[in-house]
Write a protein that holds these residues in place. Sequence first.
Motif, PDB file in Angstrom:
ATOM      1  N   SER A  27     -25.535 -11.482 -14.597  1.00 58.16           N
ATOM      2  CA  SER A  27     -26.734 -12.177 -14.130  1.00 58.16           C
ATOM      3  C   SER A  27     -26.559 -13.674 -14.329  1.00 58.16           C
ATOM      4  O   SER A  27     -25.625 -14.131 -14.976  1.00 58.16           O
ATOM      5  CB  SER A  27     -27.966 -11.683 -14.894  1.00 58.16           C
ATOM      6  N   VAL A  28     -27.476 -14.431 -13.741  1.00 57.22           N
ATOM      7  CA  VAL A  28     -27.515 -15.885 -13.924  1.00 57.22           C
ATOM      8  C   VAL A  28     -28.819 -16.218 -14.629  1.00 57.22           C
ATOM      9  O   VAL A  28     -29.884 -15.742 -14.236  1.00 57.22           O
ATOM     10  CB  VAL A  28     -27.429 -16.624 -12.577  1.00 57.22           C
ATOM     11  N   GLN A  29     -28.722 -17.004 -15.687  1.00 58.32           N
ATOM     12  CA  GLN A  29     -29.904 -17.429 -16.438  1.00 58.32           C
ATOM     13  C   GLN A  29     -29.988 -18.949 -16.415  1.00 58.32           C
ATOM     14  O   GLN A  29     -28.967 -19.629 -16.481  1.00 58.32           O
ATOM     15  CB  GLN A  29     -29.838 -16.964 -17.889  1.00 58.32           C
ATOM     16  N   ILE A  30     -31.199 -19.464 -16.331  1.00 56.80           N
ATOM     17  CA  ILE A  30     -31.419 -20.905 -16.443  1.00 56.80           C
ATOM     18  C   ILE A  30     -31.837 -21.176 -17.887  1.00 56.80           C
ATOM     19  O   ILE A  30     -32.824 -20.625 -18.369  1.00 56.80           O
ATOM     20  CB  ILE A  30     -32.522 -21.391 -15.477  1.00 56.80           C
ATOM     21  N   ARG A  31     -31.050 -21.998 -18.569  1.00 58.00           N
ATOM     22  CA  ARG A  31     -31.310 -22.290 -19.981  1.00 58.00           C
ATOM     23  C   ARG A  31     -31.639 -23.763 -20.161  1.00 58.00           C
ATOM     24  O   ARG A  31     -31.048 -24.629 -19.525  1.00 58.00           O
ATOM     25  CB  ARG A  31     -30.088 -21.949 -20.836  1.00 58.00           C
ATOM     26  N   THR A  32     -32.553 -24.037 -21.062  1.00 61.37           N
ATOM     27  CA  THR A  32     -32.901 -25.406 -21.436  1.00 61.37           C
ATOM     28  C   THR A  32     -32.011 -25.803 -22.596  1.00 61.37           C
ATOM     29  O   THR A  32     -31.982 -25.131 -23.626  1.00 61.37           O
ATOM     30  CB  THR A  32     -34.382 -25.509 -21.833  1.00 61.37           C
ATOM     31  N   GLU A  33     -31.278 -26.900 -22.429  1.00 61.35           N
ATOM     32  CA  GLU A  33     -30.322 -27.315 -23.455  1.00 61.35           C
ATOM     33  C   GLU A  33     -30.872 -28.358 -24.418  1.00 61.35           C
ATOM     34  O   GLU A  33     -30.402 -28.462 -25.539  1.00 61.35           O
ATOM     35  CB  GLU A  33     -29.049 -27.840 -22.791  1.00 61.35           C
ATOM     36  N   SER A  34     -31.845 -29.140 -24.010  1.00 61.76           N
ATOM     37  CA  SER A  34     -32.389 -30.191 -24.876  1.00 61.76           C
ATOM     38  C   SER A  34     -33.400 -29.609 -25.856  1.00 61.76           C
ATOM     39  O   SER A  34     -34.218 -28.771 -25.506  1.00 61.76           O
ATOM     40  CB  SER A  34     -33.066 -31.279 -24.046  1.00 61.76           C
ATOM     41  N   LEU A  35     -33.349 -30.057 -27.087  1.00 64.51           N
ATOM     42  CA  LEU A  35     -34.324 -29.651 -28.094  1.00 64.51           C
ATOM     43  C   LEU A  35     -35.552 -30.552 -28.077  1.00 64.51           C
ATOM     44  O   LEU A  35     -36.580 -30.207 -28.650  1.00 64.51           O
ATOM     45  CB  LEU A  35     -33.680 -29.663 -29.481  1.00 64.51           C
ATOM     46  N   LYS A  36     -35.460 -31.706 -27.404  1.00 67.89           N
ATOM     47  CA  LYS A  36     -36.582 -32.632 -27.315  1.00 67.89           C
ATOM     48  C   LYS A  36     -37.516 -32.189 -26.198  1.00 67.89           C
ATOM     49  O   LYS A  36     -37.101 -31.995 -25.061  1.00 67.89           O
ATOM     50  CB  LYS A  36     -36.076 -34.049 -27.041  1.00 67.89           C
ATOM     51  N   LYS A  37     -38.777 -32.030 -26.522  1.00 66.76           N
ATOM     52  CA  LYS A  37     -39.759 -31.534 -25.561  1.00 66.76           C
ATOM     53  C   LYS A  37     -39.879 -32.429 -24.324  1.00 66.76           C
ATOM     54  O   LYS A  37     -40.001 -31.948 -23.204  1.00 66.76           O
ATOM     55  CB  LYS A  37     -41.110 -31.383 -26.245  1.00 66.76           C
ATOM     56  N   GLU A  38     -39.808 -33.750 -24.517  1.00 76.98           N
ATOM     57  CA  GLU A  38     -39.972 -34.664 -23.382  1.00 76.98           C
ATOM     58  C   GLU A  38     -38.775 -34.641 -22.425  1.00 76.98           C
ATOM     59  O   GLU A  38     -38.897 -35.051 -21.267  1.00 76.98           O
ATOM     60  CB  GLU A  38     -40.254 -36.096 -23.853  1.00 76.98           C
ATOM     61  N   ASN A  39     -37.609 -34.149 -22.857  1.00 73.94           N
ATOM     62  CA  ASN A  39     -36.424 -34.080 -21.997  1.00 73.94           C
ATOM     63  C   ASN A  39     -36.137 -32.677 -21.481  1.00 73.94           C
ATOM     64  O   ASN A  39     -35.222 -32.496 -20.688  1.00 73.94           O
ATOM     65  CB  ASN A  39     -35.193 -34.580 -22.753  1.00 73.94           C
TER      66      ASN A  39
END
Length: 66
Positions: A27-39
Amino acid sequence: MATTDDSFNGMTEHCPDCDLETLHEVSVQIRTESLKKENAQFSREPYRVAECQRCGNRSSQRMNNA
């Protein structure tokens, strides 16, 4: 490298844990890499995720290396 066969899902590839060509769910997953909420909205990247249906070993690879 993934290949197709007559299996239900059709994706077989080498599993390093089994040391065999086994059926994998891919499968393909979209992951958020930044730990900063604004980025966070600017840091989403696609990952290819493959899970061995024999032993459960799971691997992921980032698809966009820009």
